[in-house]
Design an enzyme around this catalytic site. Sequence first.
Site, PDB file in Angstrom:
ATOM      1  N   VAL A 238      48.191  48.004  58.976  1.00  0.00           N
ATOM      2  CA  VAL A 238      47.729  48.103  57.498  1.00  0.00           C
ATOM      3  C   VAL A 238      47.915  46.818  56.768  1.00  0.00           C
ATOM      4  O   VAL A 238      47.997  46.881  55.327  1.00  0.00           O
ATOM      5  CB  VAL A 238      48.493  49.520  56.894  1.00  0.00           C
ATOM      6  CG1 VAL A 238      48.069  50.594  57.460  1.00  0.00           C
ATOM      7  CG2 VAL A 238      50.060  49.109  57.020  1.00  0.00           C
TER       8      VAL A 238
ATOM      9  N   GLY B 255      44.320  51.214  50.839  1.00  0.00           N
ATOM     10  CA  GLY B 255      44.579  50.907  49.359  1.00  0.00           C
ATOM     11  C   GLY B 255      43.837  51.588  48.371  1.00  0.00           C
ATOM     12  O   GLY B 255      44.322  51.473  47.232  1.00  0.00           O
TER      13      GLY B 255
ATOM     14  N   HIS C 257      39.369  50.020  56.011  1.00  0.00           N
ATOM     15  CA  HIS C 257      39.969  49.263  55.106  1.00  0.00           C
ATOM     16  C   HIS C 257      40.255  50.066  53.686  1.00  0.00           C
ATOM     17  O   HIS C 257      39.684  49.553  52.729  1.00  0.00           O
ATOM     18  CB  HIS C 257      39.485  47.962  54.755  1.00  0.00           C
ATOM     19  CG  HIS C 257      40.401  46.659  54.259  1.00  0.00           C
ATOM     20  ND1 HIS C 257      40.098  45.580  54.291  1.00  0.00           N
ATOM     21  CD2 HIS C 257      41.403  46.972  53.680  1.00  0.00           C
ATOM     22  CE1 HIS C 257      41.170  44.954  53.688  1.00  0.00           C
ATOM     23  NE2 HIS C 257      42.095  45.888  53.171  1.00  0.00           N
TER      24      HIS C 257
ATOM     25  N   GLU D 246      35.335  42.422  59.742  1.00  0.00           N
ATOM     26  CA  GLU D 246      35.250  43.438  58.790  1.00  0.00           C
ATOM     27  C   GLU D 246      34.220  43.373  58.160  1.00  0.00           C
ATOM     28  O   GLU D 246      33.692  42.362  57.395  1.00  0.00           O
ATOM     29  CB  GLU D 246      36.533  43.393  58.120  1.00  0.00           C
ATOM     30  CG  GLU D 246      37.308  44.774  57.847  1.00  0.00           C
ATOM     31  CD  GLU D 246      38.446  44.639  57.023  1.00  0.00           C
ATOM     32  OE1 GLU D 246      38.401  44.760  55.720  1.00  0.00           O
ATOM     33  OE2 GLU D 246      39.816  44.829  57.626  1.00  0.00           O
TER      34      GLU D 246
ATOM     35  N   ARG E 229      46.290  42.832  57.611  1.00  0.00           N
ATOM     36  CA  ARG E 229      45.053  42.170  57.838  1.00  0.00           C
ATOM     37  C   ARG E 229      44.214  42.065  59.172  1.00  0.00           C
ATOM     38  O   ARG E 229      45.269  42.093  59.843  1.00  0.00           O
ATOM     39  CB  ARG E 229      45.208  40.744  57.285  1.00  0.00           C
ATOM     40  CG  ARG E 229      45.385  40.758  55.538  1.00  0.00           C
ATOM     41  CD  ARG E 229      44.074  41.125  55.037  1.00  0.00           C
ATOM     42  NE  ARG E 229      43.898  40.903  53.548  1.00  0.00           N
ATOM     43  CZ  ARG E 229      44.204  41.912  52.702  1.00  0.00           C
ATOM     44  NH1 ARG E 229      44.348  43.158  53.238  1.00  0.00           N
ATOM     45  NH2 ARG E 229      43.878  41.830  51.378  1.00  0.00           N
TER      46      ARG E 229
HETATM   47  C1  OXD Z   1      44.476  45.526  50.319  1.00  0.00           C
HETATM   48  C2  OXD Z   1      45.143  44.905  49.461  1.00  0.00           C
HETATM   49  O1  OXD Z   1      44.045  45.244  51.298  1.00  0.00           O
HETATM   50  O2  OXD Z   1      45.497  45.039  48.312  1.00  0.00           O
HETATM   51  O3  OXD Z   1      44.254  47.013  49.855  1.00  0.00           O
HETATM   52  O4  OXD Z   1      45.208  43.505  49.487  1.00  0.00           O
END
Ligand code: OXD
Length: 314
Positions: free
Chosen positions: A225, A278, A275, A256, A227
């Site tokens: 979670v 967040g 992704h 991505e 990168r």
């Molecule tokens: C994400 C961040 O990837 O806040 O959600 O960097």
Amino acid sequence: MKNIITSMKLTAEQKQQLEQLAPDYQIISDGIQASSEQLANAEVLLGWNPAFATLLDHDNQLKWVQTFSAGVDSLPLEQLAQANVTLTNARGTNAENIAQQTLGYMLVYERKLYSILLEQQKHRWNRDHHFSELTGKTAVLFGTGQIGSHIARLAKAFGMHVVGINRHGEALENFDEVTTFEAGISLLKDADYVITSLPLTPATKDYFNADLFAKMGPQTFFINVGRGASVVTVDLDSALRNGQLAGAAVDVTNPEPLPADNPLWDAPNIIITPHDAGFSDQINQRVWQLIIKNVKAYVQGETLNNLVDYQQGY
Ligand code: OXD
């Protein structure tokens, strides 16, 4: 007049709030639409957009950038550092939801919820699964920042043994043990979960590669979670296909978005989310609170919250 430019479109109320906090500044909302003259006078950018990078190539007034993300790897860090621009990120604002999504992957895996949903679609009452639970299992967490410590707190609530890995290896709340990267490697073979929330920096790029997956056990479920580029995608794919790992869940991938024909989509026991860990209906409110706190501190000449260290890259 100096400008504060926000990348997002402010509501009338939000604009008024900023105007009251920073009466000496012109507040410009929806900064993607800003003129080059307005950008040249920007002292503060609230929210980063790649379109803002051109500003650094010309004479400018820029002193502070506040991102709305925790990660700052998509910003021109070298240029910003050279220009002495203060950088703050939004770490912490999405830690709760990212941690909840992480526990979600783990519960789906232990409780076989994915297989059961597929059965449900076929109206099949099938209890023939190897049901398991998190209790007593070990999670090794790479990264003990806001996201890592929220995951640790939730994992403890499920009766797990939680080990944190960071650069210092000092004891931290919510973790049963904390160790350094070097010392932590020997713990991987017994880990039920290896979870990374590491930011992307030169040190973490391609860190999770074939060598590291080989140090994990066949029972290990790997979660990213952090990168995507901290994992070598083909190596993760191979580790899943040759049974070196029990499974994986990745919210971030490299590249991505993950192209539709990338083999990782079909690797055994993988959960891929786009992704989105967040994202949450509570994020905007938390980011706005941070903006208000930091704009207040900025106009009063106080130290800002969530400063980014350019040397470390987070
Ligand atoms: C994400 C961040 O990837 O806040 O959600 O960097």
